[in-house]
Every structure is written in C-alpha cells, then in structure tokens.
Design a protein around this motif. Structure first.
Motif, PDB file in Angstrom:
ATOM      1  N   MET A  11       2.839  -4.444  -8.709  1.00  8.37           N
ATOM      2  CA  MET A  11       1.611  -4.917  -8.075  1.00  8.37           C
ATOM      3  C   MET A  11       1.827  -5.188  -6.592  1.00  8.37           C
ATOM      4  O   MET A  11       0.921  -5.026  -5.779  1.00  8.37           O
ATOM      5  CB  MET A  11       1.106  -6.178  -8.772  1.00  8.37           C
ATOM      6  N   HIS A  12       3.061  -5.607  -6.233  1.00  6.47           N
ATOM      7  CA  HIS A  12       3.363  -5.831  -4.821  1.00  6.47           C
ATOM      8  C   HIS A  12       3.220  -4.540  -4.028  1.00  6.47           C
ATOM      9  O   HIS A  12       2.694  -4.549  -2.904  1.00  6.47           O
ATOM     10  CB  HIS A  12       4.781  -6.394  -4.686  1.00  6.47           C
ATOM     11  N   THR A  13       3.708  -3.434  -4.608  1.00  4.92           N
ATOM     12  CA  THR A  13       3.609  -2.149  -3.911  1.00  4.92           C
ATOM     13  C   THR A  13       2.167  -1.676  -3.781  1.00  4.92           C
ATOM     14  O   THR A  13       1.871  -0.825  -2.948  1.00  4.92           O
ATOM     15  CB  THR A  13       4.418  -1.073  -4.660  1.00  4.92           C
ATOM     16  N   ILE A  14       1.274  -2.232  -4.604  1.00  7.12           N
ATOM     17  CA  ILE A  14      -0.146  -1.867  -4.516  1.00  7.12           C
ATOM     18  C   ILE A  14      -0.908  -2.834  -3.623  1.00  7.12           C
ATOM     19  O   ILE A  14      -1.705  -2.438  -2.769  1.00  7.12           O
ATOM     20  CB  ILE A  14      -0.786  -1.828  -5.921  1.00  7.12           C
ATOM     21  N   LEU A  15      -0.637  -4.133  -3.804  1.00  9.55           N
ATOM     22  CA  LEU A  15      -1.449  -5.151  -3.131  1.00  9.55           C
ATOM     23  C   LEU A  15      -1.169  -5.234  -1.634  1.00  9.55           C
ATOM     24  O   LEU A  15      -2.080  -5.521  -0.857  1.00  9.55           O
ATOM     25  CB  LEU A  15      -1.214  -6.514  -3.780  1.00  9.55           C
ATOM     26  N   VAL A  16       0.089  -5.015  -1.217  1.00  6.35           N
ATOM     27  CA  VAL A  16       0.391  -5.108   0.219  1.00  6.35           C
ATOM     28  C   VAL A  16      -0.404  -4.081   1.020  1.00  6.35           C
ATOM     29  O   VAL A  16      -1.122  -4.443   1.971  1.00  6.35           O
ATOM     30  CB  VAL A  16       1.912  -4.970   0.459  1.00  6.35           C
ATOM     31  N   PRO A  17      -0.336  -2.790   0.666  1.00  3.25           N
ATOM     32  CA  PRO A  17      -1.187  -1.840   1.415  1.00  3.25           C
ATOM     33  C   PRO A  17      -2.674  -2.055   1.171  1.00  3.25           C
ATOM     34  O   PRO A  17      -3.491  -1.807   2.055  1.00  3.25           O
ATOM     35  CB  PRO A  17      -0.728  -0.467   0.882  1.00  3.25           C
ATOM     36  N   LEU A  18      -3.017  -2.553  -0.018  1.00  2.00           N
ATOM     37  CA  LEU A  18      -4.430  -2.772  -0.312  1.00  2.00           C
ATOM     38  C   LEU A  18      -4.995  -3.897   0.559  1.00  2.00           C
ATOM     39  O   LEU A  18      -6.131  -3.812   1.030  1.00  2.00           O
ATOM     40  CB  LEU A  18      -4.608  -3.107  -1.796  1.00  2.00           C
ATOM     41  N   ARG A  19      -4.192  -4.951   0.780  1.00  2.00           N
ATOM     42  CA  ARG A  19      -4.649  -6.037   1.663  1.00  2.00           C
ATOM     43  C   ARG A  19      -4.852  -5.519   3.087  1.00  2.00           C
ATOM     44  O   ARG A  19      -5.799  -5.915   3.772  1.00  2.00           O
ATOM     45  CB  ARG A  19      -3.627  -7.169   1.654  1.00  2.00           C
ATOM     46  N   GLU A  20      -3.952  -4.649   3.528  1.00  2.00           N
ATOM     47  CA  GLU A  20      -4.103  -4.074   4.867  1.00  2.00           C
ATOM     48  C   GLU A  20      -5.368  -3.228   4.943  1.00  2.00           C
ATOM     49  O   GLU A  20      -6.100  -3.276   5.945  1.00  2.00           O
ATOM     50  CB  GLU A  20      -2.880  -3.233   5.214  1.00  2.00           C
ATOM     51  N   ILE A  21      -5.622  -2.478   3.871  1.00  2.00           N
ATOM     52  CA  ILE A  21      -6.835  -1.659   3.844  1.00  2.00           C
ATOM     53  C   ILE A  21      -8.071  -2.540   3.904  1.00  2.00           C
ATOM     54  O   ILE A  21      -9.028  -2.265   4.639  1.00  2.00           O
ATOM     55  CB  ILE A  21      -6.843  -0.775   2.569  1.00  2.00           C
ATOM     56  N   ILE A  22      -8.061  -3.638   3.134  1.00  2.00           N
ATOM     57  CA  ILE A  22      -9.208  -4.554   3.126  1.00  2.00           C
ATOM     58  C   ILE A  22      -9.421  -5.165   4.503  1.00  2.00           C
ATOM     59  O   ILE A  22     -10.547  -5.252   5.009  1.00  2.00           O
ATOM     60  CB  ILE A  22      -8.999  -5.657   2.071  1.00  2.00           C
ATOM     61  N   ALA A  53     -10.737  -2.540   6.817  1.00  2.00           N
ATOM     62  CA  ALA A  53     -12.109  -2.198   6.435  1.00  2.00           C
ATOM     63  C   ALA A  53     -13.087  -3.272   6.914  1.00  2.00           C
ATOM     64  O   ALA A  53     -14.206  -2.964   7.349  1.00  2.00           O
ATOM     65  CB  ALA A  53     -12.207  -2.026   4.922  1.00  2.00           C
ATOM     66  N   LYS A  54     -12.665  -4.550   6.839  1.00  2.00           N
ATOM     67  CA  LYS A  54     -13.520  -5.629   7.348  1.00  2.00           C
ATOM     68  C   LYS A  54     -13.718  -5.497   8.849  1.00  2.00           C
ATOM     69  O   LYS A  54     -14.820  -5.725   9.365  1.00  2.00           O
ATOM     70  CB  LYS A  54     -12.896  -6.982   7.013  1.00  2.00           C
ATOM     71  N   ARG A  55     -12.640  -5.129   9.558  1.00  2.00           N
ATOM     72  CA  ARG A  55     -12.777  -4.941  11.004  1.00  2.00           C
ATOM     73  C   ARG A  55     -13.703  -3.779  11.329  1.00  2.00           C
ATOM     74  O   ARG A  55     -14.486  -3.850  12.284  1.00  2.00           O
ATOM     75  CB  ARG A  55     -11.392  -4.713  11.618  1.00  2.00           C
ATOM     76  N   ILE A  56     -13.613  -2.718  10.523  1.00  2.00           N
ATOM     77  CA  ILE A  56     -14.527  -1.590  10.720  1.00  2.00           C
ATOM     78  C   ILE A  56     -15.961  -2.029  10.464  1.00  2.00           C
ATOM     79  O   ILE A  56     -16.886  -1.681  11.198  1.00  2.00           O
ATOM     80  CB  ILE A  56     -14.140  -0.419   9.796  1.00  2.00           C
ATOM     81  N   THR A  57     -16.150  -2.850   9.394  1.00  2.00           N
ATOM     82  CA  THR A  57     -17.486  -3.354   9.080  1.00  2.00           C
ATOM     83  C   THR A  57     -18.047  -4.184  10.226  1.00  2.00           C
ATOM     84  O   THR A  57     -19.258  -4.154  10.506  1.00  2.00           O
ATOM     85  CB  THR A  57     -17.428  -4.219   7.802  1.00  2.00           C
ATOM     86  N   ASN A  58     -17.166  -4.920  10.910  1.00  2.00           N
ATOM     87  CA  ASN A  58     -17.599  -5.777  12.020  1.00  2.00           C
ATOM     88  C   ASN A  58     -17.721  -5.029  13.337  1.00  2.00           C
ATOM     89  O   ASN A  58     -18.001  -5.648  14.376  1.00  2.00           O
ATOM     90  CB  ASN A  58     -16.639  -6.956  12.181  1.00  2.00           C
TER      91      ASN A  58
END
Length: 469
Positions: free
Chosen positions: A194-205, A208-213
């Motif tokens: 899950m660490h290998t998934i969540l670390v890049p996923l948090r960066e993506i989130i 993505a929030k910055r893109i939304t803003n």
C-alpha cells in the motif's frame, strides 16, 4: 456500520478480516479433524484390545464362576499397562469385581457403555465425563459369555482423555500460532504494498488539487510503470491540454477585447456627439441613448475581459499609494447612486463617525471593485429597489459592506459566485468574470471578499482590506 477512511485502513481491514476469518475456520476445522482422528484411533485401539482380551478369556468361560473370577483377578493384577489404561471386570449385574487398580478400588461404573453392552451383548464405547470422578474418559465394554450363550460379565477398558486433549490443544495452539504468523506477514506485506501505491497517489491528489485551483501545466513525476503511473501520465496530459486551452482562450479574449475597444470607442463617441445636438426627434434620440448605454456596457465588459486576461497571465499589478479610502468609496457611491436612481433603485449610504485612516492601496482598482459590486447588486438584487452601502474600521481593517434586498443567492451557489465565468441560476446579463476580477484585486491587497445571504433577504458582500498589508 463501520466507516473506515483511507485506502490503507480499508485494505487492511478487509484483507486481514477475510484472511483471519478464513484462517480461523481452517484452524477450527483442522483441530476438529485432528481431534476426531485421535479419538477415533484411540477408540479403535481400545475396541481391538477388548475384543482380543475377550477372546483370550474365552477358554476360561467353561470353568466355574469361582475359577473365572480368580482368573480375572490374577489377569487384572498382572496387567502391564495399568499406568495408562485401567482394566475392569464387571459381573452381569453391573458390579465391579476386579480392576487393575485394585480389587476393591473405586465404585462400580455407571456409564452408558456398560448398560449398552449388558443389554445388547455387543461391544460398546463411551466418551465423556466419568459420573463418579468428573474426569474426561474413554471406555470400551466387551461382553463375555459362557459357551451356552449366557452372559457372565463385562471386560472393560478405561483411560483418561486428558493427555489426548492436551495433544489436541497443542496442535490447535500451533495452528493458531501459524495463522498469527501468516496474518502478521500479510499485514507487513500489505503495508509495504500500500505504501508503494499511496505515496504516488498522494502526490497525484496534491497535484490534481493544484490543477483544480488553476495551476495548469504542472506535471506529476511518475515512478511506476503500472496503473498508477498511467493515471499520472493521463493527468499530466490533461494538465498540459488545459494549460494550452487556457492560453488559447486568454489570447483569444485579449485579442478580441483589444479589437472591440476601437469600434466601441467610436460608437460611444459618436453617440455622445449625436445626443449633444438638438436636431434628433424623440424616437431617434431614444434609440441613440440605447446605443450609447449598450456601448458603455460593452466597453465595461471589454475592460473586465482585459483585466481577466491580465489576471490569468499574472500581469495584474497594483499601483500602491496612500489614499483616503473612505473618500474613494463615498465618491463611488454618490456617482453610482444617481445612475441607479434612473432605474428606480435607491442607494442608501449608511454614514458613521468612525475615523478611517489613510491606507496603502491602489485607489483606482478598489474603485473598480466598489463599482462592480454595486453593479452586481443592481443587476441581481434590483427587485428590492434598495441597496445599502457602508464603510467601517474594524480590527485595523477597512470593511466595506454592500447589501441588496433582492432574492439572495442559493446556498449551494455561494462558494462558486467568485469563480470565473460562473453565473449560476441568475438570469441577469453579464460575463460572469466581474466578481472573479474583484476577488483577485482584493487578494492582491491582502484582503478578503465574501458573499452571504443577509438576514431578512438579499445578498451581503463584504470586502476587508488590512491597513498594515
């Protein structure tokens, strides 16, 4: 219903719960199977012993009862396995007559195997607690008969199941320990996975929030060539496309706005020239006034669009100077009040005696903010035919409140009204960027612009500009 937030918790809860339940079921099944196997093997062994011992005593059954009893007592006394197994001889009335533990040791057995053997004449067994001692036992009773078929008694083997139960318990504990090790290994492995998934996923989130803003064009660093990496690449491509489209849109709006200013200036100028003359009839004069008014409105929209493109490109700047903001606000209110009076709308200025010091600001830009808010109040709240405006000094901040008495703004639209091009459910004309530009100007001053529904109806717009920014 349990609510679990986060992929890690949800994954661990579901995976661990599933594996734990399945593992527990397997451990219980294994323990029960081992228990059944061990008990079945012990019972088979004791039945075999009882059968062979009964056959061995068959040669004495033609003797008299005294000789038979004497043979039973001698055999019981010389029984080699008395430490783990008790040998009993019981008469036809169910009374204990001899035992490998001593001739007169213990009471006569009352378990079901004895009565069943006496009734059926067949080998019978019992597993459970001894009614006399309360100890867990296994007993096998085998009938003994004379040659004429008359039953002379019972040969009975009895053993404690304590040691067997301990073996089964040990196996069960070992199985539970193995299950615990498996679950622990699964938790550690799942955490790493899950660490290998969540670390890049948090960066993506986060990106993505910055893109939304509005931070279009930013890129996400991809570390894995899998679905997560594919998602990051897709968002990167989307970000670039949005950035390109935003630039094309901004360039188009800027170019169009500049192109519109020249003909609008000409229309406005010639309209003023025509209206200054006295040779127009009433209908023509009314038409020219409409042309002039609409040209002015379109010019204001062009100015808004130009400000919007500057805001998008980061080119909007302030010309800061010390200014009397109360004076700027009052001039704007009085100037705009006469325009609203023509439309039957009353603009009330709520005067006060507060001393508002000069602050560092861009008076031209703030006047633009005040005019835009008053214009919005007239467009969207003009049904109330009344607008209130006031300027206050609170906590080292200049506070400007402008309220209309119209229908207000739906609660779900309040957070969106300062977004660019957002018009919501309002039917009033406009580009939908005026408040976005105002919000940007106020933020450049270090202040805030908020909208809310006022008590009693209408919309309240509050602008707060700090004096020490």
């Amino acid at each position: 219903m349990i609510k679990v937030k986060g992929l890690r918790r949800r994954w661990l809860l579901n995976a661990v719960a599933l594996v734990s339940i399945l593992g527990l079921i397997c451990v219980i099944c294994i323990t029960l199977a081992v228990s059944a196997y061990y008990y079945s093997a012990m019972e088979s062994d004791m039945r075999y012993r009882a059968k062979t011992s009964t056959e061995f005593f068959g040669e004495y059954l033609n003797q008299g009862y005294y000789d038979y009893y004497k043979s039973c007592a001698i055999y019981a006394q010389t029984f080699d396995e008395k430490n783990t197994l008790e040998l009993q001889f019981i008469d036809a009335q169910g009374q204990l007559v001899a035992s490998s533990y001593g001739q007169f040791l213990g009471a006569s057995p009352t378990t079901a195997d004895v009565s069943q053997a006496l009734e059926t004449g067949k080998i019978s067994s019992f597993v459970g607690k001894d009614p006399n001692t309360g100890e867990g036992i296994m007993a096998v009773s085998s009938p003994m008969r004379y040659s004429n078929g008359q039953m002379i008694g019972i040969l009975r083997y009895v053993t404690s199941t304590r040691q067997l139960d301990m073996q089964i318990l040990t196996i069960g504990c070992f199985a539970f320990g193995a299950l615990f090790v498996v679950i622990l290994a699964m938790v550690i492995g799942s955490n790493y996975y899950m660490h290998t998934i969540l670390v890049p996923l948090r960066e993506i989130i986060e990106k993505a929030k910055r893109i939304t803003n509005g931070s279009y064009g930013i890129q996400i660093q991809t570390r894995y060539d899998d679905e997560v990496g594919e998602l990051a690449e897709t968002i990167n491509e989307m970000s670039l496309k949005i950035s390109e489209n935003e630039k094309l849109q901004t360039d188009f709006i800027s170019s169009l706005s500049h192109e519109l200013r020249t003909p609008l200036t000409a229309i406005t100028g010639w309209s003023e020239t025509l209206l200054s003359g006295d040779d127009l009839d009433e209908n023509t004069q009314r038409g020219v006034k409409i042309i002039y008014r609409e040209a002015v409105r379109m010019t204001e929209m062009v100015v808004e669009l130009l400000d919007f493109t500057r805001m998008q490109d980061g080119r909007m700047t302030l010309n800061m100077e010390l200014a009397d903001i109360r004076s700027e606000f009052e001039d704007t209110v009085y100037m705009y009040g006469s325009r609203l009076a023509q439309d039957g709308i009353t603009l009330e200025y709520l005067d006060n005696d507060q001393d508002i010091p000069e602050i560092s600001c861009d008076p031209k830009r703030l006047r633009q903010v005040f005019l835009n808010i008053l214009d919005n109040a007239a467009k969207h709240g003009g049904e109330g035919k009344r607008i209130q405006a006031e300027i206050l000094w609170e906590d080292d901040e200049v506070v400007v409140n402008i309220r209309d008495f119209g229908p207000g703004i739906p609660e779900d639209e309040l957070p969106l009204v300062t977004k660019k091009f957002y018009k919501g459910s309002s039917k009033a004309r406009g580009s939908g960027i005026g408040l976005a530009v105002c919000d940007e100007i106020v933020q450049l001053h270090g202040g805030t612009l908020t909208l809310s529904n006022a008590k009693g109806g209408g919309t309240l717009v509050s602008v707060r500009i700090p004096a020490n920014q």
